[in-house]
Enzyme design. Structure first.
Site, short mmCIF file in Angstrom:
data_model
loop_
_atom_site.label_atom_id
_atom_site.label_comp_id
_atom_site.label_asym_id
_atom_site.label_seq_id
_atom_site.Cartn_x
_atom_site.Cartn_y
_atom_site.Cartn_z
N VAL A 293 -3.02 7.77 3.56
CA VAL A 293 -2.48 9.10 3.88
C VAL A 293 -3.30 10.12 3.10
O VAL A 293 -3.27 10.13 1.87
CB VAL A 293 -0.99 9.20 3.49
CG1 VAL A 293 -0.43 10.57 3.87
CG2 VAL A 293 -0.17 8.09 4.13
N GLU A 294 -4.03 10.96 3.84
CA GLU A 294 -4.91 11.94 3.19
C GLU A 294 -4.23 13.30 3.11
O GLU A 294 -3.15 13.51 3.65
CB GLU A 294 -6.24 12.00 3.95
CG GLU A 294 -6.96 10.67 3.90
CD GLU A 294 -8.36 10.69 4.50
OE1 GLU A 294 -8.72 11.65 5.19
OE2 GLU A 294 -9.09 9.70 4.27
N TYR B 126 -7.97 17.02 -1.26
CA TYR B 126 -8.48 15.65 -1.07
C TYR B 126 -8.00 14.63 -2.10
O TYR B 126 -7.70 13.49 -1.79
CB TYR B 126 -10.02 15.64 -1.08
CG TYR B 126 -10.68 16.43 0.03
CD1 TYR B 126 -9.96 16.87 1.14
CD2 TYR B 126 -12.03 16.73 -0.05
CE1 TYR B 126 -10.58 17.61 2.14
CE2 TYR B 126 -12.66 17.45 0.96
CZ TYR B 126 -11.93 17.90 2.04
OH TYR B 126 -12.55 18.61 3.03
N CYS C 283 -4.40 5.51 -0.88
CA CYS C 283 -4.92 4.34 -0.17
C CYS C 283 -3.80 3.53 0.48
O CYS C 283 -2.66 3.53 0.02
CB CYS C 283 -5.64 3.41 -1.14
SG CYS C 283 -7.17 4.07 -1.82
N GLU D 240 -3.35 0.31 0.48
CA GLU D 240 -2.81 -0.76 -0.38
C GLU D 240 -1.71 -0.24 -1.28
O GLU D 240 -0.67 -0.86 -1.45
CB GLU D 240 -3.92 -1.36 -1.26
CG GLU D 240 -5.08 -1.98 -0.51
CD GLU D 240 -6.22 -0.99 -0.26
OE1 GLU D 240 -5.94 0.15 0.16
OE2 GLU D 240 -7.37 -1.38 -0.46
N CYS E 144 -10.19 -0.61 -3.41
CA CYS E 144 -10.85 0.20 -4.44
C CYS E 144 -10.34 -0.20 -5.83
O CYS E 144 -9.33 -0.92 -5.96
CB CYS E 144 -10.62 1.69 -4.18
SG CYS E 144 -9.00 2.28 -4.70
N1 THU Z 1 -9.04 3.84 1.25
C1 THU Z 1 -8.02 2.95 1.31
O1 THU Z 1 -7.02 3.20 2.00
N2 THU Z 1 -8.14 1.81 0.61
C2 THU Z 1 -9.20 1.47 -0.17
O2 THU Z 1 -9.16 0.47 -0.86
C3 THU Z 1 -10.39 2.31 -0.15
C4 THU Z 1 -10.25 3.66 0.46
C5 THU Z 1 -8.93 5.11 2.00
C6 THU Z 1 -8.74 6.31 1.13
C7 THU Z 1 -9.28 7.42 1.99
O3 THU Z 1 -8.23 7.89 2.83
C8 THU Z 1 -10.32 6.72 2.86
O4 THU Z 1 -10.09 5.34 2.74
C9 THU Z 1 -11.74 7.05 2.44
O5 THU Z 1 -11.94 6.80 1.11
#
Ligand code: THU
Length: 135
Positions: free
Chosen positions: A46-47, A51, A56, A58, A89
């Site tokens: 969810v962005e 920013y 993420c 997970e 990440c």
């Molecule tokens: N993102 C994830 O949802 N999980 C990760 O482990 C790496 C990155 C998402 C965060 C952001 O919305 C997009 O991927 C780009 O970084």
């Protein structure tokens, strides 16, 4: 839920990825946690226009589980909406580690094959303040 396979978990994660709110990165991520009681709890990223507030997939899945009173996790599958694999990440590795170093992380390699990692191997010598008891 009766003992979903790793492929089933990827399918759950894939379905969740379709709900991704990611207008900025356009990267749609899905996650599916398999709990100790064989329940599946999904999450997606969810962005935000600010920013740095983005979250993420997970961690959304972990926080959903915790808020449901579920703290014991066996596995987590992570996948992009196009079916490609993605590794968690560093922040997500740390958040998962809070709930057990033996959680299995499932995703796909560049050839589309299922790959699995023990969380401990993805975040060796990690920082924790507690032992193995999750209370
Ligand atoms: N993102 C994830 O949802 N999980 C990760 O482990 C790496 C990155 C998402 C965060 C952001 O919305 C997009 O991927 C780009 O970084």
């Amino acid at each position: 839920m009766i003992d979903p396979s790793d492929e089933d978990l990827i399918e759950y994660a894939l379905k969740a990825s379709k709900n991704s709110y990611s207008p900025y990165s356009k990267i749609k991520v899905g996650a599916a946690i398999l709990t100790e009681t064989n329940d599946v709890i999904t999450g997606t990223n969810v962005e935000n226009a600010s920013y740095g507030l983005s979250m993420c997939a997970e961690r959304v899945a972990v926080f959903k589980a915790i808020s449901m009173g579920i703290r014991k996790f066996r596995k987590i599958a992570i996948i992009l909406d196009d079916g490609k694999g993605i590794m968690p990440c560093g922040a997500c590795r740390q958040v998962l580690m809070e709930f057990g170093k033996d959680i299995i992380v499932i995703t796909k390699d560049k050839d589309g094959r299922l790959v699995k990692f023990n969380l401990d191997s993805l975040l060796p010598n990690s920082f924790t303040l507690k032992g193995e008891e999750i209370g």
